[in-house]
Design a protein around this motif. Structure first.
Motif, PDB file in Angstrom:
ATOM      1  N   CYS A 266      39.191 136.804   8.750  1.00 62.14           N
ATOM      2  CA  CYS A 266      40.517 135.798   8.591  1.00 62.14           C
ATOM      3  C   CYS A 266      40.954 135.705   7.222  1.00 62.14           C
ATOM      4  O   CYS A 266      42.381 135.796   7.009  1.00 62.14           O
ATOM      5  CB  CYS A 266      39.769 134.535   9.100  1.00 62.14           C
ATOM      6  SG  CYS A 266      39.457 134.274  10.862  1.00 62.14           S
ATOM      7  N   LEU A 267      40.323 135.747   6.098  1.00 62.55           N
ATOM      8  CA  LEU A 267      40.659 135.754   4.913  1.00 62.55           C
ATOM      9  C   LEU A 267      41.590 137.028   4.574  1.00 62.55           C
ATOM     10  O   LEU A 267      42.715 136.795   4.094  1.00 62.55           O
ATOM     11  CB  LEU A 267      39.517 135.427   3.636  1.00 62.55           C
ATOM     12  CG  LEU A 267      40.198 135.455   2.358  1.00 62.55           C
ATOM     13  CD1 LEU A 267      41.169 134.370   2.216  1.00 62.55           C
ATOM     14  CD2 LEU A 267      38.919 135.156   1.384  1.00 62.55           C
ATOM     15  N   LEU A 289      39.302 130.814  16.362  1.00 65.79           N
ATOM     16  CA  LEU A 289      39.872 129.331  16.307  1.00 65.79           C
ATOM     17  C   LEU A 289      38.858 128.478  17.078  1.00 65.79           C
ATOM     18  O   LEU A 289      38.858 127.389  16.814  1.00 65.79           O
ATOM     19  CB  LEU A 289      41.258 129.257  16.667  1.00 65.79           C
ATOM     20  CG  LEU A 289      42.157 127.954  16.206  1.00 65.79           C
ATOM     21  CD1 LEU A 289      41.948 127.758  14.690  1.00 65.79           C
ATOM     22  CD2 LEU A 289      43.530 128.016  16.632  1.00 65.79           C
ATOM     23  N   GLN A 290      38.356 129.145  17.900  1.00 69.85           N
ATOM     24  CA  GLN A 290      37.351 128.398  18.785  1.00 69.85           C
ATOM     25  C   GLN A 290      35.786 128.526  18.490  1.00 69.85           C
ATOM     26  O   GLN A 290      35.010 128.499  19.548  1.00 69.85           O
ATOM     27  CB  GLN A 290      37.633 128.726  20.445  1.00 69.85           C
ATOM     28  CG  GLN A 290      38.868 128.606  20.713  1.00 69.85           C
ATOM     29  CD  GLN A 290      39.491 129.236  22.260  1.00 69.85           C
ATOM     30  OE1 GLN A 290      38.778 129.863  22.594  1.00 69.85           O
ATOM     31  NE2 GLN A 290      40.521 129.167  22.418  1.00 69.85           N
ATOM     32  N   ALA A 296      34.585 129.489  10.024  1.00 75.66           N
ATOM     33  CA  ALA A 296      35.416 130.225  10.857  1.00 75.66           C
ATOM     34  C   ALA A 296      36.724 129.917  11.354  1.00 75.66           C
ATOM     35  O   ALA A 296      37.702 130.572  11.446  1.00 75.66           O
ATOM     36  CB  ALA A 296      34.557 131.170  11.788  1.00 75.66           C
ATOM     37  N   ARG A 297      36.598 128.519  12.065  1.00 82.65           N
ATOM     38  CA  ARG A 297      37.616 128.035  12.679  1.00 82.65           C
ATOM     39  C   ARG A 297      38.836 127.587  11.693  1.00 82.65           C
ATOM     40  O   ARG A 297      40.165 127.954  11.855  1.00 82.65           O
ATOM     41  CB  ARG A 297      37.376 126.921  13.395  1.00 82.65           C
ATOM     42  CG  ARG A 297      36.179 126.678  14.606  1.00 82.65           C
ATOM     43  CD  ARG A 297      36.336 125.856  15.400  1.00 82.65           C
ATOM     44  NE  ARG A 297      35.820 124.665  14.944  1.00 82.65           N
ATOM     45  CZ  ARG A 297      34.569 124.011  14.772  1.00 82.65           C
ATOM     46  NH1 ARG A 297      33.591 124.913  15.234  1.00 82.65           N
ATOM     47  NH2 ARG A 297      34.386 122.861  14.314  1.00 82.65           N
ATOM     48  N   GLU A 298      38.147 127.122  10.421  1.00 84.34           N
ATOM     49  CA  GLU A 298      39.083 127.006   9.433  1.00 84.34           C
ATOM     50  C   GLU A 298      39.974 127.937   8.872  1.00 84.34           C
ATOM     51  O   GLU A 298      41.244 128.203   8.539  1.00 84.34           O
ATOM     52  CB  GLU A 298      38.472 126.212   8.330  1.00 84.34           C
ATOM     53  CG  GLU A 298      39.293 125.713   7.119  1.00 84.34           C
ATOM     54  CD  GLU A 298      38.740 125.033   6.034  1.00 84.34           C
ATOM     55  OE1 GLU A 298      39.351 124.840   4.981  1.00 84.34           O
ATOM     56  OE2 GLU A 298      37.462 124.969   6.272  1.00 84.34           O
ATOM     57  N   ALA A 299      39.211 129.105   8.726  1.00 79.57           N
ATOM     58  CA  ALA A 299      39.656 130.431   8.259  1.00 79.57           C
ATOM     59  C   ALA A 299      40.712 130.910   9.050  1.00 79.57           C
ATOM     60  O   ALA A 299      41.762 131.470   8.713  1.00 79.57           O
ATOM     61  CB  ALA A 299      38.580 131.292   8.012  1.00 79.57           C
ATOM     62  N   GLN A 329      36.977 117.797   9.675  1.00 80.46           N
ATOM     63  CA  GLN A 329      38.126 117.197   9.024  1.00 80.46           C
ATOM     64  C   GLN A 329      39.143 118.459   8.544  1.00 80.46           C
ATOM     65  O   GLN A 329      40.170 118.662   8.664  1.00 80.46           O
ATOM     66  CB  GLN A 329      37.969 116.441   7.950  1.00 80.46           C
ATOM     67  CG  GLN A 329      38.952 116.139   6.954  1.00 80.46           C
ATOM     68  CD  GLN A 329      38.587 115.230   5.658  1.00 80.46           C
ATOM     69  OE1 GLN A 329      37.369 114.808   5.710  1.00 80.46           O
ATOM     70  NE2 GLN A 329      39.719 114.657   4.973  1.00 80.46           N
ATOM     71  N   TYR A 330      38.223 119.395   7.958  1.00 81.97           N
ATOM     72  CA  TYR A 330      39.015 120.670   7.302  1.00 81.97           C
ATOM     73  C   TYR A 330      39.701 121.632   8.209  1.00 81.97           C
ATOM     74  O   TYR A 330      40.623 121.907   8.161  1.00 81.97           O
ATOM     75  CB  TYR A 330      38.158 121.554   6.410  1.00 81.97           C
ATOM     76  CG  TYR A 330      37.353 120.636   5.180  1.00 81.97           C
ATOM     77  CD1 TYR A 330      38.150 120.232   4.150  1.00 81.97           C
ATOM     78  CD2 TYR A 330      36.074 120.306   5.379  1.00 81.97           C
ATOM     79  CE1 TYR A 330      37.730 119.779   3.128  1.00 81.97           C
ATOM     80  CE2 TYR A 330      35.466 119.341   4.430  1.00 81.97           C
ATOM     81  CZ  TYR A 330      36.087 119.073   3.334  1.00 81.97           C
ATOM     82  OH  TYR A 330      35.974 118.655   2.302  1.00 81.97           O
ATOM     83  N   VAL A 331      38.919 121.657   9.594  1.00 82.68           N
ATOM     84  CA  VAL A 331      39.895 122.422  10.690  1.00 82.68           C
ATOM     85  C   VAL A 331      40.893 121.607  10.848  1.00 82.68           C
ATOM     86  O   VAL A 331      42.076 122.300  11.280  1.00 82.68           O
ATOM     87  CB  VAL A 331      38.703 122.675  11.804  1.00 82.68           C
ATOM     88  CG1 VAL A 331      39.383 123.441  12.785  1.00 82.68           C
ATOM     89  CG2 VAL A 331      37.441 123.232  11.466  1.00 82.68           C
ATOM     90  N   HIS A 332      40.880 120.356  11.315  1.00 81.38           N
ATOM     91  CA  HIS A 332      42.006 119.604  11.824  1.00 81.38           C
ATOM     92  C   HIS A 332      43.310 119.921  10.529  1.00 81.38           C
ATOM     93  O   HIS A 332      44.261 120.029  10.796  1.00 81.38           O
ATOM     94  CB  HIS A 332      41.444 118.096  11.364  1.00 81.38           C
ATOM     95  CG  HIS A 332      42.568 117.021  11.681  1.00 81.38           C
ATOM     96  ND1 HIS A 332      43.391 116.840  12.645  1.00 81.38           N
ATOM     97  CD2 HIS A 332      43.160 116.299  10.597  1.00 81.38           C
ATOM     98  CE1 HIS A 332      44.194 115.973  12.644  1.00 81.38           C
ATOM     99  NE2 HIS A 332      44.233 115.580  10.990  1.00 81.38           N
ATOM    100  N   GLU A 333      42.847 119.750   9.350  1.00 78.62           N
ATOM    101  CA  GLU A 333      43.998 119.709   8.394  1.00 78.62           C
ATOM    102  C   GLU A 333      44.329 121.146   8.118  1.00 78.62           C
ATOM    103  O   GLU A 333      45.773 121.341   7.976  1.00 78.62           O
ATOM    104  CB  GLU A 333      43.441 119.623   7.015  1.00 78.62           C
ATOM    105  CG  GLU A 333      42.965 118.047   6.920  1.00 78.62           C
ATOM    106  CD  GLU A 333      42.389 117.642   5.687  1.00 78.62           C
ATOM    107  OE1 GLU A 333      41.945 118.454   4.743  1.00 78.62           O
ATOM    108  OE2 GLU A 333      42.168 116.241   5.308  1.00 78.62           O
ATOM    109  N   ALA A 334      43.684 122.255   8.449  1.00 77.99           N
ATOM    110  CA  ALA A 334      44.002 123.581   8.354  1.00 77.99           C
ATOM    111  C   ALA A 334      45.097 124.088   9.669  1.00 77.99           C
ATOM    112  O   ALA A 334      46.007 124.666   9.430  1.00 77.99           O
ATOM    113  CB  ALA A 334      43.077 124.709   8.191  1.00 77.99           C
TER     114      ALA A 334
END
Length: 344
Positions: A266-267, A289-290, A296-299, A329-334
């Motif tokens: 992803c990166l 994303l799932q 991995a979801r955040e990436a 939280q980090y997935v939410h923000e991403a």
């Protein structure tokens, strides 16, 4: 969560006492042999993780080495954890276990750390003592990589040499290319990262083997810094690296068994940006994303953000809206950031 970085950090924490007083610390362990002491020390974090996080411990060990000794260590972890004498006896009699210990010492940078941290006299003692202890095995063709590590040029010198290539401004000679190639396979992460950064400055097209090696570091290197440096260089060289080969390689990596590889893919996709957008790539990223792993979801969300409006399909936006509700939280923000980027 137990992984290579946690394992390395726990080993280095334990080695602080050894660096202050090597013989005293070995005496506490009940041995005068460095090979025995180091074997016990580097395996302690693994044995502890195997008790609490057995699956993570097995996966992490497999990222270091996959041999018959790996299987032996896994099957006997609970026994060996509580009997140093048995561990040392097995080390003495099992070439397969010696190979596992050698790979752990080298791939987790234990030898490099000790040679760098110890004073000159202690470092000389370490080199000589370990060399003497492993000599009988080396004569049988074993532990040759460990012997090489004890005698090679200090990593700081290798790092400085690679960094000095900045003066070339990307116009490399044949020997420069060879040095960069060697750096990408160096034992020390900082040297690999420096080699990756120099490739990113190249003013000519990469040879096929260097291109392959750069992607390998970006996707599979055990060190986050080295992976990030390689990913950044891939992004810098995107005009020569975006093709069907790279798309196929990254799509495969998005479905790798190791979540760290999926995150790394992803990166890299994010660094390559909108030109990598195809229906297949977008569908693969939606699946990440799932992912069960929040990293991995955040990436994946960050990769969509980097791709911009080219990725703004109905399916992608729907997946991101679902990701906004993620408990992490980090997935939410991403995901929020990605939706904003795709709408701009």
């Amino acid at each position: 969560m137990f992984d290579l970085e946690v394992w390395r950090a726990e080993i280095l924490q334990r080695l602080r006492r050894f660096v202050r007083a090597p013989q005293t610390e070995m005496g506490i362990y009940g041995t005068e042999r460095l090979t025995y002491y180091l074997s016990s020390l580097v395996l302690e974090p693994f044995f502890q993780a195997f008790t609490n996080q057995p699956l993570r411990a097995v996966v992490t060990l497999a990222n270091v080495t996959q041999t018959t000794g790996t299987s032996f260590l896994i099957h006997n972890a609970n026994t060996l954890r509580y009997s140093q004498q048995l561990l040392w006896s097995e080390f003495e009699h099992s070439p397969a276990l010696r190979l596992v210990i050698e790979q752990i010492l080298l791939k987790l940078d234990v030898i490099e750390h000790l040679l760098h941290t110890l004073g000159d006299a202690e470092a000389h003692w370490l080199r000589q003592s370990l060399s003497d202890e492993i000599e009988p095995y080396r004569r049988n063709g074993e532990l040759t990589e460990l012997r090489h590590a004890l005698n090679e040029i200090p990593w700081q010198t290798r790092y400085s040499t690679v960094r000095s290539l900045q003066t070339r401004r990307g116009h490399y000679t044949g020997s420069d290319w060879q040095l960069i190639e060697q750096a990408l396979s160096d034992r020390v992460a900082m040297v690999r990262a420096a080699g990756a950064r120099q490739l990113g400055r190249a003013q000519s097209n990469l040879a096929a083997h260097l291109r392959e090696r750069l992607f390998h570091v970006a996707l599979y290197d055990r060190d986050l810094g080295a992976r990030y440096a390689a990913a950044r260089s891939i992004g810098t060289l995107r005009n020569q690296l975006i093709d069907s080969m790279s798309r196929e390689l990254l799509t495969t990596a998005l479905f790798h068994d190791d979540s760290f590889v999926r995150s790394a893919a992803c990166l890299v996709l994010g660094q390559l940006g909108s030109a990598m957008v195809t229906p297949s790539i977008l569908d693969s990223l939606i699946s990440v994303l799932q992912d069960a792993d929040p990293y991995a979801r955040e990436a994946a969300a960050n990769a969509f953000a980097a791709m911009g409006q080219a990725a703004a399909t109905v399916d992608v936006l729907a997946a991101l809206r679902t990701a906004v509700l993620d408990s992490d939280q980090y997935v939410h923000e991403a995901a929020l950031g990605a939706i904003t980027a795709l709408k701009d």
